[in-house]
Design an enzyme around this catalytic site. Sequence first.
Site, PDB file in Angstrom:
ATOM      1  N   LYS C  78       0.858  -1.194   0.000  1.00  0.00           N
ATOM      2  CA  LYS C  78       0.000   0.000   0.000  1.00  0.00           C
ATOM      3  C   LYS C  78       0.889   1.238   0.000  1.00  0.00           C
ATOM      4  CE  LYS C  78      -3.940   2.014   2.558  1.00  0.00           C
ATOM      5  NZ  LYS C  78      -4.765   1.942   3.780  1.00  0.00           N
ATOM      6  N   SER C 158      -9.797   2.042   2.709  1.00  0.00           N
ATOM      7  CA  SER C 158      -8.885   2.794   1.858  1.00  0.00           C
ATOM      8  C   SER C 158      -7.858   1.944   1.119  1.00  0.00           C
ATOM      9  CB  SER C 158      -8.125   3.819   2.713  1.00  0.00           C
ATOM     10  OG  SER C 158      -7.289   3.161   3.649  1.00  0.00           O
ATOM     11  N   SER C 182     -10.267  -0.185   6.893  1.00  0.00           N
ATOM     12  CA  SER C 182      -9.617  -0.050   5.593  1.00  0.00           C
ATOM     13  C   SER C 182      -8.928  -1.294   5.053  1.00  0.00           C
ATOM     14  CB  SER C 182      -8.594   1.093   5.637  1.00  0.00           C
ATOM     15  OG  SER C 182      -9.267   2.327   5.590  1.00  0.00           O
TER      16      SER C 182
END
Lengths: 484, 95, 493
Positions: C78, C158, C182
């Site tokens: 990420k 997210s 997330s």
Amino acid sequence: MSYTIEGNTGTWEIVVGLEVHAQVISESKLFSGASTAYGAPPNANVSIVDAGMPGMLPVVNAHCIRQAVRTGLGLKAQINKDSVFERKNYFYPDLPQGYQISQYLHPIVGNGELVIDMPNGESRTIGITRLHLEQDAGKSVHDRSDDATLIDLNRSGVALMEIVSEPDIRTPEEAVLYMRKLRSILRYLGTCDGNMEEGNLRCDANVSVRRRGETAFGTRCEIKNVNSMRFVARAIEYEARRQVDLIESGQTVVQETRLFDAQKGETRSMRGKEEAHDYRYFPDPDLLPVILPEGYVEEIAASLPELPDAKKSRFIADYGVTPYDAGVLVMEQQTAAYFEAVAQGRDAKQAANWVINELFGLLAKGGKDLSETPISADDLGRLLDLLNDGTISGRLAKDVFAIMFETGQSPARIVEERGLKQVTDTSSIEPFCEEVIAANPGQVETYRKNPKVIGWFVGQVMKKTGGKANPAVVTGILQKMLDG
Amino acid sequence: MSLDRSTVARIANLARIDVPDDQQEPLARELSNLLLWVEQLREVDTDGVEPLRMIMPLPPRWREDSVTDGGHADVVTANAPAALDGFFVVPKVVE
Amino acid sequence: MSELTYLTLTQARAGLLAKEFSVDELLEAHISALAAHRDLNAFITETADLARQQAKTAASRLQRGEAGLLEGLPIAIKDLFCTTDVLTTAASHILDGFKPPYESSVTRKLWGEGALCLGKTNLDEFAMGSANVTSYYGPVRSPWTAVGDNVAVVPGGSSGGSAAAVAARIALAATGTDTGGSIRQPAAFCGITGIKPTYGRCSRFGVIAFASSLDQPGAFGRSVEDCALFLEAMAGYDPNDSTSADLPVPDWKSEVGGGVKGMRIGLPREYRVDGMPSEIEQIWQQGASWLKAQGAEIVEISLPHTKYALPTYYIIAPAEASSNLARYDGMRFGLRVPGKNLAETYMKTRGEGFGAEVRRRIMIGTYVLSAGYYDAYYLKAQKVRRRIADDFTQAFEHCDAILTPTAPSAAFRVGDKMDDPVAMYLNDVFTVPSSLAGLPGISVPAGLSASGLPLGLQVIGRPWDEMTCFKVGRAIEQAADFTTLPYGLEAAA
Ligand SMILES: [Mg+2]
Ligand SMILES: [Zn+2]
């Protein structure tokens, strides 16, 4: 001690509280492993934590916690075993994270006190409100470019202790005495080296005025940037006068932050920079509460050195020195230790006298401090021994002392090599006495009426012997000759 | 609590976020709605409740006082929009 | 498309160790998949060259029998984890060009275990979002589409890029971060498994902060076992993070199959929220039945303050974010939008550098901390948070794990829920409460919605008891036997 300002409409007194930022003595910063050393090239002592880089996290320096607790104990303050680091949020280019990690609602040290010694021998206790730990900001350099500011983050993250006093100070002089005493205690404790020039002891003064006899506080202004002992008094005097003039001319004092301009000797408003500050304090979620382990405070308490107040009392009691002399001697730990080494097994009052008047006199003349003294405590002690056992006269002792100061040689060697030993043997002094008596029949006549004139004869003989004769022996011989 | 334009302007300034004039009104409405929604917390009785300080209680974690970092101004300033002689360069700060 | 990309992380590891294929073959298959799926916009930065370099070391370590836990396995990161000299953006304009001179502790561990970095995945800007639509680099689309519809659905957020990359068989596993859901919510939307460990299990050092008291790195995989293996490589004590726990990392991967016999599984009655689609209610009941069938006891529990979790979260998270994001000021790194003077430079840089959702949260966070409002909002929220955490403590006196749906719906179309922040926030209604309490939670794919989109179930464990989450998750995984592939991938399988 009272200090008042005479205005057009009456007499005013001042109320002062001080906020001191003291840089903690530590190798590394409060929350990072970068060095705290002074004078490094720009951004050399900066870790990515100090630069507020994304994802960086603070980790508390254990030694800085210890130093804060130590200082708190030195100020006879309450130590809070559970304190909290909070974030103080504001934007400034030298504040890389956009917040300063500080302590707000729960500081590590609570109420304490500090005793200041007035020159008249009285002392006053000034309350300490709190001491908290926080990180320093970086440095902005404005004078290298017209259209840009340069930022050096070497100081960013260095540990500071903010020490806040109660508004107990009533004269500019007390403010200076407070600063001196605080500096002295910090240096004894080894928690701050108190060097105002390098900025590791900084003072902000909260000043207000009120009519004499009033008990409520007036509106205060915070004076920033008071960066030397001299300026502390000057800034307060100026600011108090300004406030009195304002009020007396029908205006009001606005609570604000003001900057002391040392060149002009005045304070000016920082309102432009001030705006509406709203620091939005909240506990720093990157840090755990500072919980002191069992026995932690007790262990530090047991390791504290004898502090100035205790030492002063002991000097007065054990050595019989005057309170004033004791105050001077204990201001610096090194001075006190030097004095004690000289006074050990000797006449302490005499030792105090020689340390304060003779040694400090010469050091001051040369712009030196005690760490640079060419005369060791042992040598000064030996000089006093030579004086007291009659090897040298009081007059010669001062000459020997001066030579010691210049050459760093031992007193015995100076006395020996320069033949300054006092002469006590009567047979070598008698000829000089006879000579003086023979050459001054008039004075001999005077002596018959007034025996005090013998002092004049002693002086003459001393002069002839180059000061080496023992004055007591000379007096004895002269008396015998003149009376006989 | 409903926010007016001037409060939005004040908050925007505190947060140093430029909010153009024509966006202040809609933003005020949007933020007001959010605040209205979070205000249901008032229903919760929290008398005598200690605010949460540490989610997972952990022992104090302190580091030793030793120098383990620094000596790389070039690295520290490598991402700077402007740098000079090891300094960060920023717009003129007016004291 | 090579079948190598269809292996699980665990299978690929076994294959490499058994020399069934080489590190190069495995890596090149994934690099091809990455190129073939650029339409998903799952990556902000591709790092094939870095991966190829890492592969050389991995190959020789495998050769010498010195393989780490993830030796030679291509994974995705990420783009919230700082990676040395590799562009790190948090999907924000404000970090334009930022190449950290440092490595996050989690990625450092992963490289140490031999993992290969395919790239940095897209996300909601500063991890603020539940649909991966707030990225400066454009939205991520899920590899899934609803049946009879070819409009893209969101991957969740997210960590949407990571979830999409694992679901689309681009990466064997990926890192995520979870602040209010997330990891779990995108895992559910993308039909894969995702674990958020206990707060403090993985280091936050070098992870760009959103809300420090909630942020926690975690893992995506295509099986529970993969998540266990991957998390083992990520987790562990880090002296650089004061909130990281000094606890040993258990051998989760070896024990995921331990079963649920005798376990008590709690179903919180407050999670039956108004308007919850019946298919969500059904999959939840289905999950409970599966566990019961495998020997667990199902008990009803109560988490009375559940309904206050979202508003609590939307005070605390923005408050912390408003402060955490103050460092993005255009002075030392990233974007600087010059103004007439310093003040204007700050305002323009942050005004233009942050997207609308980030600006909104910073504004709310600034407001709730500001003078006169702190007690009413922030302090109140921290007290309610205490009550929420206490609810869980009490609930765990009656059960060993808690089973809930992961999200209140399946993935929705890109563009939906955009005009109403609160509607968007409701995506996290089931994940936020345990985040506030710092508890571990795993999402496991359990079935399909009526429109053919994945639905996930969440298992919440006691503090530090990821093991139970894995065991219960594995039991659901076995029973659900979720084998449906996203669009376009069936053919290749
Ligand atoms: Mg202050
Ligand atoms: Zn301060």
